[in-house]
Design an enzyme around this catalytic site. Structure first.
Site, PDB file in Angstrom:
ATOM      1  N   SER A 141       0.879  -1.195   0.048  1.00 22.44           N
ATOM      2  CA  SER A 141       0.034   0.141  -0.147  1.00 22.44           C
ATOM      3  C   SER A 141       0.839   1.317  -0.012  1.00 22.44           C
ATOM      4  O   SER A 141       2.071   1.195   0.135  1.00 22.44           O
ATOM      5  CB  SER A 141      -1.042   0.061   1.176  1.00 22.44           C
ATOM      6  OG  SER A 141       0.047   0.227   2.488  1.00 22.44           O
ATOM      7  N   LYS A 142       0.076   2.402  -0.362  1.00 25.92           N
ATOM      8  CA  LYS A 142       0.940   3.705  -0.314  1.00 25.92           C
ATOM      9  C   LYS A 142       1.530   3.989   1.211  1.00 25.92           C
ATOM     10  O   LYS A 142       2.739   4.465   1.389  1.00 25.92           O
ATOM     11  CB  LYS A 142       0.032   4.591  -0.493  1.00 25.92           C
ATOM     12  CG  LYS A 142       0.627   6.112  -0.810  1.00 25.92           C
ATOM     13  CD  LYS A 142      -0.069   7.155  -1.456  1.00 25.92           C
ATOM     14  CE  LYS A 142       0.766   8.553  -1.234  1.00 25.92           C
ATOM     15  NZ  LYS A 142       0.890   9.013   0.035  1.00 25.92           N
ATOM     16  N   ARG A 143       0.738   3.412   2.185  1.00 25.51           N
ATOM     17  CA  ARG A 143       0.891   3.644   3.554  1.00 25.51           C
ATOM     18  C   ARG A 143       2.665   3.065   3.910  1.00 25.51           C
ATOM     19  O   ARG A 143       3.491   3.407   4.424  1.00 25.51           O
ATOM     20  CB  ARG A 143       0.198   3.100   4.497  1.00 25.51           C
ATOM     21  CG  ARG A 143      -0.679   4.288   5.092  1.00 25.51           C
ATOM     22  CD  ARG A 143      -0.988   4.219   6.665  1.00 25.51           C
ATOM     23  NE  ARG A 143      -0.656   3.058   7.429  1.00 25.51           N
ATOM     24  CZ  ARG A 143      -1.689   2.501   7.888  1.00 25.51           C
ATOM     25  NH1 ARG A 143      -2.981   2.256   7.631  1.00 25.51           N
ATOM     26  NH2 ARG A 143      -1.117   1.218   8.654  1.00 25.51           N
TER      27      ARG A 143
END
Ligand code: GLU
Length: 510
Positions: A264-266
């Site tokens: 994920s971007k996180r």
């Protein structure tokens, strides 16, 4: 084999995720391999998720990594328009066809009606609260209403959606080129909305209609779309297009670097690596996400890295140009298992590609950084610097980041080297060496080496013992590229001035 026509069909809902670039790449490789056509279609039917600038961003990203579009937005082609929002009337026609043939129906339920249905089912202990064969006859739709009632409602301007009438049971089979046979029972599928109340089609209808009309031969897309595939198969069947149905290939997920779960971007933010090809400023939050390009990755390296995330050539070879990838690519060699996003591997590819470039090409990156710093430098000097640094760098900006000392004389010195190596012997050698160098108008690496060896021999001190002190006096650092070449690039005057400055400044330390 059928003429290969593939499409990359992103929705302009934000920056293009790196997984999307991989999807585009695999489509492109297949198209080029079979002298087929690569299409870019923008799936912008969800107005609520539309993000301004996203479409332009997608086009620029594909251009940067070298994925050429043959047909599509900005390019045109026989099946235009390629932006779904401009194809509304087409979808309407096919939705109508499905209604006329009894495969779809009008539904007038309000959101309150839908909520009440779910609550009712929940209370009754049903685990499945879908709008489906099990529930549709208790709802407000054209299957329950008479033809006249339905017509009256539509004429009165009541809002409605069009839903697909999914059979109560029966197995739907999909032949996926990566996963093999996938079977789903239609009781698992709800009566999906095909046309929304705003007159826009949903993804499912628009996607299938366009793939058919644009004569798509292979649908290569992320695994997250696999659950939609059975529904798409039903649509092909009900529209009478089963023979023309494309072949499906659902790509494996991209996993976090540790292999645990979807990337994920996180994760990328937390671990400090990019997840978008280019820097993206979210127009709503103004949040800035640095791209692979701006982080110093070469597009060829990124492509090579992405190609290996889910595919392998079946040989030991790792470095592949785009042309070599096209040559070697086949869907059969794409794996089912998720692919770990190993950013270190991306860096390794970048190093390999940087190393392989000519000094003149690399000089452009350094010159770019220098321009931003308002520092003048000839192409020749920049190329020479890059030449001695290219074995040591990972990113394009490293030539500047690790080579600042070529342009700025050190103002501080590595303390560890000073503590360990700055001693009377070093001072003797450096004093003698700078005296000898000051007599020269031109300094080459060979002359520097020869002079240094002569001075140390004369003083009876091993050259190896003072090399680090010499380096620290010239660069300020403990390590760096070839020291003799560094001195050649700096020139005799600058070398003497730096040694003198170090001798003066560091005198107090011993
Ligand atoms: N618009 C979909 C997306 O954003 C396309 C999925 C597909 O390729 O069918 O990924």
């Amino acid at each position: 084999m059928r003429e290969v026509r593939v499409r990359f069909a992103p929705s302009p809902t934000g920056a293009l995720h790196i997984g999307g670039v991989r999807t585009a790449l695999y489509n492109y490789l297949l198209a080029r391999k079979h002298k087929g056509t690569m299409i870019l279609r923008i799936e912008d039917t969800d107005q609520t998720r539309f993000v301004p600038g996203a479409e332009e961003y997608i086009a620029e990203s594909l251009g940067w990594v070298g994925i050429q579009i043959d047909e599509g937005v900005n390019v045109g082609g026989a099946y235009h328009p390629y932006r779904q929002s401009e194809r509304k009337s087409i979808y309407k026609e096919y939705a109508q066809k499905l209604i006329d043939s009894g495969y779809a129906y009008y539904a007038f339920d309000t959101s309150d009606d839908l909520e009440a249905m779910r609550t009712r089912l929940k209370v009754a202990g049903s685990s499945n609260q879908q709008y489906s064969a099990a529930t549709r006859m208790s709802m407000n739709n054209s299957l329950v209403l008479s033809e006249e009632e339905t017509k009256n409602k539509i004429d009165a301007g009541e809002t409605y959606v069009i839903r697909l009438k999914v059979p109560a049971e029966g197995e739907i089979q999909i032949q996926d080129l990566i996963r093999g046979e996938v079977k789903v029972d239609s009781s698992q599928i709800d009566d999906k909305v095909l046309m929304k109340s705003d007159g826009m089609p949903t993804y499912h209808l628009a996607n299938v209609v366009d793939d058919y009309l644009m004569k798509i031969s292979h649908v290569i897309r992320g695994e997250e779309w696999l659950p939609s595939a059975p529904l798409h198969v039903l649509l092909y069947r009900y529209l009478g297009w089963e023979k023309e149905m494309p072949q499906f290939a659902h790509l494996p997920l991209l996993l976090k670097p540790d292999g645990n779960g979807k990337l994920s971007k996180r994760d990328a933010d937390q671990m400090g690596f990019p997840i978008f090809p280019l820097t993206w400023m979210d127009p709503n939050s103004s949040e800035l996400a640095t791209g692979f390009r701006e982080s110093g990755y070469l597009p060829e390296a990124l492509i090579n890295f992405l190609a290996f995330l889910g595919w392998n050539p079946g040989t030991e070879q790792e470095i592949f140009s785009m042309d070599e990838l096209i040559e070697a690519f086949s869907i059969e060699r794409i794996g089912k298992a998720g692919a770990r996003f190993d950013i270190q591997k991306a860096q390794w590819f970048n190093q390999q590609y940087l190393k392989a470039k000519s000094n003149e090409e690399l000089a452009l990156y350094l010159l770019d950084s220098l321009k931003a710093e308002h520092i003048e430098c000839s192409n020749e000097k920049a190329a020479k610097i890059c030449g001695i640094m290219k074995e040591r760098v990972t990113f394009t900006h490293d030539f500047w980041m690790q080579g600042k000392f070529f342009f700025n004389a050190p103002t501080s010195y590595d303390e560890q080297v000073i503590a360990k190596k700055w001693n009377a012997e070093a001072i003797h050698v450096l004093t003698g060496f700078s005296q000898e160098i000051s007599k020269l108008s031109k300094l080459t690496a060979d002359v520097a080496k020869f002079t240094l060896e002569a001075v140390t021999a004369n003083l009876g001190i091993g050259t190896g013992k003072i090399l680090q002190a010499l380096r620290v006096s010239i660069t300020g650092g403990a390590s760096g590229p070839d020291l003799m070449m560094t001195m050649e690039i700096l020139g005799s005057e600058e070398v003497v001035s730096r040694i003198q400055h170090a001798l003066k400044t560091l005198k107090k330390t011993i």
